[in-house]
Structure formats: C-alpha cells, structure tokens
Design an enzyme around this catalytic site. Structure first.
Site, PDB file in Angstrom:
ATOM      1  N   ARG A 110      11.378 -11.724   5.825  1.00  0.00           N
ATOM      2  CA  ARG A 110      12.326 -10.644   6.097  1.00  0.00           C
ATOM      3  C   ARG A 110      13.373 -11.070   7.126  1.00  0.00           C
ATOM      4  O   ARG A 110      13.053 -11.725   8.107  1.00  0.00           O
ATOM      5  CB  ARG A 110      11.569  -9.403   6.604  1.00  0.00           C
ATOM      6  CG  ARG A 110      10.808  -8.723   5.507  1.00  0.00           C
ATOM      7  CD  ARG A 110      10.589  -7.267   5.814  1.00  0.00           C
ATOM      8  NE  ARG A 110       9.732  -7.098   6.968  1.00  0.00           N
ATOM      9  CZ  ARG A 110       8.884  -6.082   7.112  1.00  0.00           C
ATOM     10  NH1 ARG A 110       8.785  -5.173   6.172  1.00  0.00           N
ATOM     11  NH2 ARG A 110       8.144  -5.981   8.186  1.00  0.00           N
TER      12      ARG A 110
ATOM     13  N   ARG B  22      -9.422   3.108   9.533  1.00  0.00           N
ATOM     14  CA  ARG B  22      -9.172   1.688   9.724  1.00  0.00           C
ATOM     15  C   ARG B  22     -10.419   0.967  10.231  1.00  0.00           C
ATOM     16  O   ARG B  22     -10.448  -0.253  10.285  1.00  0.00           O
ATOM     17  CB  ARG B  22      -8.081   1.472  10.775  1.00  0.00           C
ATOM     18  CG  ARG B  22      -6.686   1.772  10.295  1.00  0.00           C
ATOM     19  CD  ARG B  22      -5.699   1.378  11.394  1.00  0.00           C
ATOM     20  NE  ARG B  22      -4.435   2.064  11.257  1.00  0.00           N
ATOM     21  CZ  ARG B  22      -3.431   1.629  10.504  1.00  0.00           C
ATOM     22  NH1 ARG B  22      -3.544   0.518   9.827  1.00  0.00           N
ATOM     23  NH2 ARG B  22      -2.314   2.308  10.423  1.00  0.00           N
TER      24      ARG B  22
ATOM     25  N   ARG C 116      -1.755 -10.240  13.630  1.00  0.00           N
ATOM     26  CA  ARG C 116      -2.027  -8.896  13.091  1.00  0.00           C
ATOM     27  C   ARG C 116      -3.065  -8.971  11.980  1.00  0.00           C
ATOM     28  O   ARG C 116      -3.929  -8.101  11.856  1.00  0.00           O
ATOM     29  CB  ARG C 116      -0.743  -8.283  12.527  1.00  0.00           C
ATOM     30  CG  ARG C 116       0.142  -7.648  13.580  1.00  0.00           C
ATOM     31  CD  ARG C 116       1.523  -7.350  13.050  1.00  0.00           C
ATOM     32  NE  ARG C 116       1.542  -6.284  12.054  1.00  0.00           N
ATOM     33  CZ  ARG C 116       2.558  -6.117  11.193  1.00  0.00           C
ATOM     34  NH1 ARG C 116       3.578  -6.928  11.179  1.00  0.00           N
ATOM     35  NH2 ARG C 116       2.522  -5.121  10.329  1.00  0.00           N
TER      36      ARG C 116
ATOM     37  N   LYS D 110       0.820  -1.214   0.000  1.00  0.00           N
ATOM     38  CA  LYS D 110       0.000   0.000   0.000  1.00  0.00           C
ATOM     39  C   LYS D 110       0.860   1.274   0.000  1.00  0.00           C
ATOM     40  O   LYS D 110       0.582   2.213  -0.741  1.00  0.00           O
ATOM     41  CB  LYS D 110      -0.868  -0.044   1.256  1.00  0.00           C
ATOM     42  CG  LYS D 110      -2.101   0.779   1.259  1.00  0.00           C
ATOM     43  CD  LYS D 110      -3.088   0.203   2.277  1.00  0.00           C
ATOM     44  CE  LYS D 110      -2.472  -0.171   3.608  1.00  0.00           C
ATOM     45  NZ  LYS D 110      -2.447   0.931   4.594  1.00  0.00           N
TER      46      LYS D 110
ATOM     47  N   ARG E  59      12.782 -10.489  13.021  1.00  0.00           N
ATOM     48  CA  ARG E  59      12.269  -9.582  14.062  1.00  0.00           C
ATOM     49  C   ARG E  59      10.975 -10.138  14.643  1.00  0.00           C
ATOM     50  O   ARG E  59      10.225 -10.824  13.955  1.00  0.00           O
ATOM     51  CB  ARG E  59      11.972  -8.198  13.459  1.00  0.00           C
ATOM     52  CG  ARG E  59      13.195  -7.313  13.234  1.00  0.00           C
ATOM     53  CD  ARG E  59      12.728  -5.912  12.892  1.00  0.00           C
ATOM     54  NE  ARG E  59      11.397  -5.983  12.244  1.00  0.00           N
ATOM     55  CZ  ARG E  59      10.607  -4.958  12.018  1.00  0.00           C
ATOM     56  NH1 ARG E  59      10.986  -3.763  12.378  1.00  0.00           N
ATOM     57  NH2 ARG E  59       9.432  -5.118  11.430  1.00  0.00           N
TER      58      ARG E  59
END
Ligand SMILES: [Zn+2]
Length: 223
Positions: free
Chosen positions: A130, A91, A173, A16, A162
């Site tokens: 990642r 949101r 999430r 996004k 991470r």
C-alpha cells in the site's frame, strides 16, 4: 426459519471486512464490526454505551463484559432475529467464552466461526504494497498502481508507506494475531464450529466458498 449466527475470523489483510459486507447483502443479516457498534452505542447513549465511553475516554481497553453487553443489545434486537455476522470480536479465548455465555443467556447459539486463512507472506504482500499520499488517497504497487510510480494520481503529492504498512510492523501485528487467536481457533475447533476458507483466492471466489459452506451448514441443520 433457523438462525445463522456467525463469527468471522482472519488476520489483518484477509479481506474479512469485504466478505462481511458481502455476506450482509447476500444473507440480509446485520453485520457488526465491533469497533463500529461500540462507537454507535456510545453515540446513542445506551446504558452500556455510557459504560464503554468512560473506558474509551480514559484511553483504556473496554473490558470484555462491556463489549459483550453492547453486542448482546444488538443481537437481542429484532434486526438480528434471523442471525448476525460478527467481526472483530471475539479475538481471544476468554472473549469467545464470554460471547458464548451471553448467547446462551439469550437462548441463542453460534452457527459457525468462519476462518479466512491467508498466510503471513501474502498478508505482507497485500498490506506492505500500500502507498498513501498525505491527503489519504491509497494505491497498491501491485493491485492498484498509480500512473506514475510514487506520485498520487489524484492530487500529485508524493506517495509513502504508512508506519502501519511497514513490513516489520505488519509481521509484528501478525505475530500478535497468531499468539492470541491460536487458542481461540482451538476453542471453536473443539466445539465443531470452525469452518476454514482459503483467503488466498480472489474476493469473488472466497465469497462463493463461504456461501457454499453456509448452504451446507443450513442443510445439515435441517436434516
Ligand atoms: Zn493524493
């Protein structure tokens, strides 16, 4: 000239932000990532910025009406007279309603809510791949692998996953994202404002699809 007032929607990892920046260049419209404009309002010490600062300093969530106020300040400026691109707000459905009221108050209306759709497995693949070193250099096992697995090309430190990029954290999430955005998506769908874009395509292709749908939107408006 008609305005192009856009909201960008999509899960984390949907690209996004990248698309927002491209649109900003293509359309020459201001791109407002909500976190950034909140911080800017605080830094500039506007009246609403001072309001927002009090919440942020206490570690509280900034209430919807304060955020809408900050957005309203920016939208009402000359830089946004031909339109704007909003990312990170709304949101939730109540936030969408608050934004809608603010726009009405300013004599504006939303042109479209562009939803960049990426399924959960793809998000986990993108974000979960990642690898970061303690000095903040970022790699991706698939899309941008380091020369030697597990070792940073730049500084030689060990690469790690991470906390935010752990698959179970990403899934959590995503669950929260779906729970909050489902009503939001329904809200825009019900108003005929929702435009779907397939975010699984590569970034260039996604940008072209968005450009095409905005061109259609503009044509329809001019008819
Ligand atoms: Zn490094």
């Amino acid at each position: 000239m008609s305005e192009l007032n856009l909201v960008l929607l999509g899960p984390p990892g949907s690209g996004k932000g990248t698309q927002g920046e491209r649109l900003q260049e293509d359309l020459r419209l201001p791109y407002y990532a909500t976190g950034d404009i909140l911080r800017a309002a605080v830094r500039d010490g506007t009246e609403i910025g001072r309001d927002a600062k009090q919440y942020m300093e206490r570690g509280d969530l900034v209430p919807d009406d304060v955020i809408v106020g900050v957005i309203g300040e920016r939208i009402h400026a000359k830089e946004a007279e031909d339109g704007f691109i909003l990312d990170g707000f709304p949101r939730t459905e109540p936030q969408a309603e608050a934004l809608g009221s603010k726009l009405t108050e300013l004599g504006r209306e939303l042109s479209a809510a562009v939803l960049i759709e990426v399924d959960d497995d793809e998000v986990v693949r993108r974000l979960g791949g990642r690898r970061t070193c303690p000095n903040g250099h970022v790699f991706h096992v698939e899309f941008d692998p380091p020369e030697k697995p597990g070792v940073c090309d730049v500084c030689g430190a060990e690469l790690e996953v991470r906390e935010d990029d752990q698959p179970d954290v990403i899934r959590r999430r995503l669950e929260q994202y779906h729970e909050k955005t489902k009503p939001l998506i329904a809200y825009y769908e019900g108003r005929g404002l929702l435009k779907h874009v397939d975010g699984a395509l590569d970034a260039q292709e996604v940008a072209e699809r968005i450009r095409a749908l905005l061109a259609t939107l503009k044509m329809e408006e001019e008819l």
